[in-house]
Design a protein around this motif. Structure first.
Motif, PDB file in Angstrom:
ATOM      1  N   SER A 108       0.832  -1.199   0.000  1.00 34.35           N
ATOM      2  CA  SER A 108       0.000   0.000   0.000  1.00 34.35           C
ATOM      3  C   SER A 108       0.868   1.251   0.000  1.00 34.35           C
ATOM      4  CB  SER A 108      -0.916   0.001   1.236  1.00 34.35           C
ATOM      5  OG  SER A 108      -1.814  -1.079   1.201  1.00 34.35           O
ATOM      6  N   TRP A 109       0.359   2.269  -0.673  1.00 34.69           N
ATOM      7  CA  TRP A 109       1.078   3.526  -0.795  1.00 34.69           C
ATOM      8  C   TRP A 109       0.133   4.686  -0.485  1.00 34.69           C
ATOM      9  CZ3 TRP A 109       6.281   3.514  -2.431  1.00 34.69           C
ATOM     10  CH2 TRP A 109       6.748   2.281  -2.897  1.00 34.69           C
ATOM     11  N   ALA A 110       0.636   5.662   0.239  1.00 45.59           N
ATOM     12  CA  ALA A 110      -0.064   6.931   0.368  1.00 45.59           C
ATOM     13  C   ALA A 110       0.453   7.838  -0.740  1.00 45.59           C
ATOM     14  CB  ALA A 110       0.201   7.562   1.735  1.00 45.59           C
ATOM     15  N   VAL A 111      -0.456   8.315  -1.576  1.00 40.04           N
ATOM     16  CA  VAL A 111      -0.087   9.086  -2.759  1.00 40.04           C
ATOM     17  C   VAL A 111      -0.529  10.535  -2.562  1.00 40.04           C
ATOM     18  CG1 VAL A 111      -0.368   9.329  -5.253  1.00 40.04           C
ATOM     19  CG2 VAL A 111      -0.345   7.040  -4.206  1.00 40.04           C
ATOM     20  N   PHE A 112       0.403  11.457  -2.741  1.00 36.85           N
ATOM     21  CA  PHE A 112       0.159  12.880  -2.536  1.00 36.85           C
ATOM     22  C   PHE A 112       0.412  13.630  -3.840  1.00 36.85           C
ATOM     23  CE2 PHE A 112       1.478  10.893   1.354  1.00 36.85           C
ATOM     24  CZ  PHE A 112       0.658  11.420   2.325  1.00 36.85           C
ATOM     25  N   GLU A 113      -0.521  14.454  -4.234  1.00 39.17           N
ATOM     26  CA  GLU A 113      -0.344  15.258  -5.441  1.00 39.17           C
ATOM     27  C   GLU A 113       0.368  16.555  -5.087  1.00 39.17           C
ATOM     28  OE1 GLU A 113      -3.046  16.214  -9.233  1.00 39.17           O
ATOM     29  OE2 GLU A 113      -3.684  17.309  -7.436  1.00 39.17           O
ATOM     30  N   CYS A 114       1.386  16.897  -5.864  1.00 39.43           N
ATOM     31  CA  CYS A 114       2.142  18.135  -5.688  1.00 39.43           C
ATOM     32  C   CYS A 114       1.885  19.034  -6.894  1.00 39.43           C
ATOM     33  CB  CYS A 114       3.639  17.854  -5.578  1.00 39.43           C
ATOM     34  SG  CYS A 114       4.084  16.592  -4.375  1.00 39.43           S
ATOM     35  N   VAL A 115       1.572  20.285  -6.652  1.00 40.90           N
ATOM     36  CA  VAL A 115       1.328  21.231  -7.737  1.00 40.90           C
ATOM     37  C   VAL A 115       2.335  22.364  -7.623  1.00 40.90           C
ATOM     38  CG1 VAL A 115      -0.330  22.780  -8.837  1.00 40.90           C
ATOM     39  CG2 VAL A 115      -1.130  20.675  -7.730  1.00 40.90           C
ATOM     40  N   GLY A 116       3.071  22.593  -8.699  1.00 39.14           N
ATOM     41  CA  GLY A 116       4.063  23.661  -8.721  1.00 39.14           C
ATOM     42  C   GLY A 116       5.392  23.157  -9.228  1.00 39.14           C
ATOM     43  N   ALA A 119       7.896  22.127  -4.833  1.00 43.38           N
ATOM     44  CA  ALA A 119       6.686  21.444  -4.385  1.00 43.38           C
ATOM     45  C   ALA A 119       7.020  20.130  -3.695  1.00 43.38           C
ATOM     46  CB  ALA A 119       5.754  21.209  -5.571  1.00 43.38           C
ATOM     47  N   THR A 120       7.997  19.410  -4.219  1.00 40.96           N
ATOM     48  CA  THR A 120       8.380  18.132  -3.623  1.00 40.96           C
ATOM     49  C   THR A 120       8.894  18.335  -2.201  1.00 40.96           C
ATOM     50  OG1 THR A 120       8.927  17.172  -5.775  1.00 40.96           O
ATOM     51  CG2 THR A 120       9.904  16.129  -3.843  1.00 40.96           C
ATOM     52  N   ALA A 121       9.790  19.288  -2.001  1.00 47.91           N
ATOM     53  CA  ALA A 121      10.347  19.536  -0.670  1.00 47.91           C
ATOM     54  C   ALA A 121       9.260  19.945   0.311  1.00 47.91           C
ATOM     55  CB  ALA A 121      11.418  20.624  -0.758  1.00 47.91           C
ATOM     56  N   GLU A 122       8.361  20.830  -0.098  1.00 41.18           N
ATOM     57  CA  GLU A 122       7.294  21.288   0.788  1.00 41.18           C
ATOM     58  C   GLU A 122       6.381  20.133   1.179  1.00 41.18           C
ATOM     59  OE1 GLU A 122       5.382  24.360  -1.419  1.00 41.18           O
ATOM     60  OE2 GLU A 122       6.872  25.899  -0.889  1.00 41.18           O
ATOM     61  N   HIS A 123       6.059  19.271   0.217  1.00 41.16           N
ATOM     62  CA  HIS A 123       5.169  18.164   0.518  1.00 41.16           C
ATOM     63  C   HIS A 123       5.844  17.114   1.393  1.00 41.16           C
ATOM     64  CE1 HIS A 123       2.265  19.833  -2.266  1.00 41.16           C
ATOM     65  NE2 HIS A 123       1.426  18.875  -1.935  1.00 41.16           N
ATOM     66  N   TYR A 124       7.107  16.829   1.172  1.00 38.39           N
ATOM     67  CA  TYR A 124       7.803  15.882   2.036  1.00 38.39           C
ATOM     68  C   TYR A 124       7.731  16.349   3.492  1.00 38.39           C
ATOM     69  CZ  TYR A 124      10.013  12.549  -1.176  1.00 38.39           C
ATOM     70  OH  TYR A 124      10.256  11.539  -2.077  1.00 38.39           O
ATOM     71  N   HIS A 125       7.979  17.627   3.710  1.00 36.85           N
ATOM     72  CA  HIS A 125       7.931  18.146   5.073  1.00 36.85           C
ATOM     73  C   HIS A 125       6.549  17.956   5.677  1.00 36.85           C
ATOM     74  CE1 HIS A 125       8.808  20.623   8.563  1.00 36.85           C
ATOM     75  NE2 HIS A 125       7.648  21.223   8.353  1.00 36.85           N
ATOM     76  N   ARG A 126       5.504  18.302   4.935  1.00 37.89           N
ATOM     77  CA  ARG A 126       4.152  18.201   5.464  1.00 37.89           C
ATOM     78  C   ARG A 126       3.736  16.745   5.656  1.00 37.89           C
ATOM     79  NH1 ARG A 126      -0.428  21.590   2.945  1.00 37.89           N
ATOM     80  NH2 ARG A 126      -1.293  20.968   4.962  1.00 37.89           N
ATOM     81  N   ILE A 127       4.174  15.863   4.780  1.00 39.47           N
ATOM     82  CA  ILE A 127       3.842  14.441   4.909  1.00 39.47           C
ATOM     83  C   ILE A 127       4.378  13.897   6.223  1.00 39.47           C
ATOM     84  CG2 ILE A 127       4.350  12.141   3.998  1.00 39.47           C
ATOM     85  CD1 ILE A 127       4.319  13.517   1.169  1.00 39.47           C
ATOM     86  N   GLU A 168       8.970   9.475  -6.320  1.00 36.88           N
ATOM     87  CA  GLU A 168       8.453  10.716  -6.885  1.00 36.88           C
ATOM     88  C   GLU A 168       8.089  10.415  -8.333  1.00 36.88           C
ATOM     89  OE1 GLU A 168      11.908  13.095  -6.386  1.00 36.88           O
ATOM     90  OE2 GLU A 168      11.996  12.585  -4.253  1.00 36.88           O
ATOM     91  N   VAL A 169       6.864  10.715  -8.724  1.00 38.58           N
ATOM     92  CA  VAL A 169       6.369  10.381 -10.055  1.00 38.58           C
ATOM     93  C   VAL A 169       6.237  11.673 -10.856  1.00 38.58           C
ATOM     94  CG1 VAL A 169       4.570   9.248 -11.390  1.00 38.58           C
ATOM     95  CG2 VAL A 169       5.107   8.433  -9.077  1.00 38.58           C
ATOM     96  N   TYR A 170       7.018  11.752 -11.950  1.00 39.42           N
ATOM     97  CA  TYR A 170       7.066  12.961 -12.762  1.00 39.42           C
ATOM     98  C   TYR A 170       6.555  12.668 -14.176  1.00 39.42           C
ATOM     99  CZ  TYR A 170      10.134  14.642  -9.032  1.00 39.42           C
ATOM    100  OH  TYR A 170      10.648  15.014  -7.816  1.00 39.42           O
ATOM    101  N   PRO A 171       5.316  13.096 -14.498  1.00 42.13           N
ATOM    102  CA  PRO A 171       4.833  12.959 -15.871  1.00 42.13           C
ATOM    103  C   PRO A 171       5.587  13.904 -16.801  1.00 42.13           C
ATOM    104  CG  PRO A 171       3.036  13.347 -14.304  1.00 42.13           C
ATOM    105  CD  PRO A 171       4.316  13.652 -13.599  1.00 42.13           C
ATOM    106  N   ARG A 194       2.049  19.123 -12.256  1.00 39.43           N
ATOM    107  CA  ARG A 194       1.516  18.194 -11.268  1.00 39.43           C
ATOM    108  C   ARG A 194       2.372  16.931 -11.218  1.00 39.43           C
ATOM    109  NH1 ARG A 194      -3.666  19.388  -9.468  1.00 39.43           N
ATOM    110  NH2 ARG A 194      -4.588  21.207 -10.503  1.00 39.43           N
ATOM    111  N   SER A 195       2.900  16.666 -10.047  1.00 35.59           N
ATOM    112  CA  SER A 195       3.679  15.448  -9.806  1.00 35.59           C
ATOM    113  C   SER A 195       3.094  14.746  -8.588  1.00 35.59           C
ATOM    114  CB  SER A 195       5.155  15.778  -9.593  1.00 35.59           C
ATOM    115  OG  SER A 195       5.312  16.682  -8.501  1.00 35.59           O
ATOM    116  N   GLU A 196       3.663  13.605  -8.222  1.00 38.92           N
ATOM    117  CA  GLU A 196       3.160  12.857  -7.075  1.00 38.92           C
ATOM    118  C   GLU A 196       4.313  12.333  -6.226  1.00 38.92           C
ATOM    119  OE1 GLU A 196      -1.047  10.981  -8.770  1.00 38.92           O
ATOM    120  OE2 GLU A 196       0.776   9.733  -8.764  1.00 38.92           O
ATOM    121  N   ILE A 197       4.063  12.195  -4.941  1.00 41.40           N
ATOM    122  CA  ILE A 197       4.960  11.506  -4.016  1.00 41.40           C
ATOM    123  C   ILE A 197       4.229  10.263  -3.508  1.00 41.40           C
ATOM    124  CG2 ILE A 197       6.114  11.603  -1.765  1.00 41.40           C
ATOM    125  CD1 ILE A 197       6.505  14.598  -2.204  1.00 41.40           C
ATOM    126  N   TRP A 198       4.905   9.111  -3.586  1.00 44.76           N
ATOM    127  CA  TRP A 198       4.352   7.844  -3.107  1.00 44.76           C
ATOM    128  C   TRP A 198       5.148   7.407  -1.880  1.00 44.76           C
ATOM    129  CZ3 TRP A 198       1.812   3.784  -6.617  1.00 44.76           C
ATOM    130  CH2 TRP A 198       1.060   4.410  -7.621  1.00 44.76           C
TER     131      TRP A 198
END
Length: 305
Positions: A239-247, A252-260, A279-282, A292-296
């Motif tokens: 199982s993975w918790a998936v977070f969408e990052c915008v920016g 955006a990745t650094a900010e979301h890692y901290h909040r996660i 980190e998923v980068y389309p 829009r990217s994602e952190i898993w």
């Protein structure tokens, strides 16, 4: 799917971190067993290093170094000899100690012994409940089969606590250079040529901690044989918790890692399952404000005691 906020879970998580800090504080003059510190926080060494760096904003090794130097500054201000303090702090020579001390405080150890010298001490960290999360943090839980990735590696310096690499300006600059060099060398296009078809074009940033080695990979999902210039990375089913990052992705990745790690994980009812995050980068403009990217993050439900 949203989890309820469990005060007991949150406070237990905080108590574990503070127990780890107390253990470290008591052993600043000794060899610190990070595995034991992690056990007190009820996680593995790799998980502990990662959580600490994102929550505290400084890597664990750097924090310990700062605390030892702060204790050294206090000892010197009380008139202790430089060589005695250097040895107690684990430095092989007074020269190495003097260099580190000057970098930290802007003065020499000898100056610190003089009355009236101004010193900036790094205090012991403690963790407490704080009201955070005024901005929404979108997430979902997904289950994914085993992943086989092929990628190129950027070995991180364990002494710099690599889980912090996306958080510090220096680390982000190193990653920017790594991605830029891989693009210019044609490595990213070569990776895409190995990627399995059947979905949108995307590339992964893979953070892994294995046997104490900290590594960041640029990778694609592939069933092809791994060429000699690549590594094969196996990510177990789970199982993975998936977070969408915008920016722009690096910010955006650094900010979301901290909040996660600081907001979501302690209150979620989940804990880390293993030491690999994705980190998923389309395809798109990584620098765009609308990118829009994602952190898993790998998770399992936390056991209730």
């Amino acid at each position: 799917m949203l989890s309820c906020w469990k005060d007991g879970d949150f406070m237990g998580w905080i108590e574990g971190l503070n127990a780890s800090m107390e253990y470290i504080e008591k052993h600043l003059d000794d060899d610190i067993d990070v595995v034991e510190a992690a056990r007190l926080a009820t996680c593995s060494e790799g998980q502990f290093r990662r959580m600490f760096s994102y929550v505290a904003g400084v890597g664990l090794t750097e924090y310990i170094r700062r605390r030892r130097l702060s204790c050294a500054a206090l000892a010197l201000s009380r008139g202790e000899r430089v060589i005695d303090v250097a040895i107690r702090c684990g430095y092989a020579s007074s020269t190495a100690f003097t260099r580190a001390f000057r970098e930290a405080f802007g003065v020499s150890p000898s100056d610190a012994r003089r009355p009236g010298t101004t010193l900036c001490v790094f205090p012991q960290l403690t963790f407490s409940l704080a009201v955070v999360g005024s901005e929404p943090l979108s997430w979902r839980i997904v289950t994914h089969d085993e992943m086989r990735l092929i990628g190129i590696a950027f070995p991180c310096d364990a002494a710099m606590d690599a889980p912090l690499i996306q958080m510090a300006d220096e680390g982000r600059e190193e990653l920017r250079h790594f991605w830029g060099s891989a693009s210019q060398a044609g490595d990213i296009e070569r990776l895409f040529s190995l990627a399995d078809d059947g979905g949108p074009r995307r590339i992964f940033g893979v953070n892994s901690v294995r046997r104490g080695d900290l590594t960041y990979h640029i990778a694609v999902s592939s069933s092809e044989e791994a060429p000699a210039w690549t590594d094969e990375i196996r990510v177990s089913r789970g199982s993975w918790a998936v977070f969408e990052c915008v920016g722009p992705c690096e910010v955006a990745t650094a900010e979301h890692y901290h909040r996660i790690y600081a907001e979501w994980l302690p209150a979620s009812g989940y804990e880390l399952a293993h030491d690999v995050s994705l980190e998923v980068y389309p395809s798109g403009d990584f620098s765009s404000t609308g990118y829009r990217s994602e952190i898993w993050i790998p998770v399992v439900e936390r056991n209730e005691v």
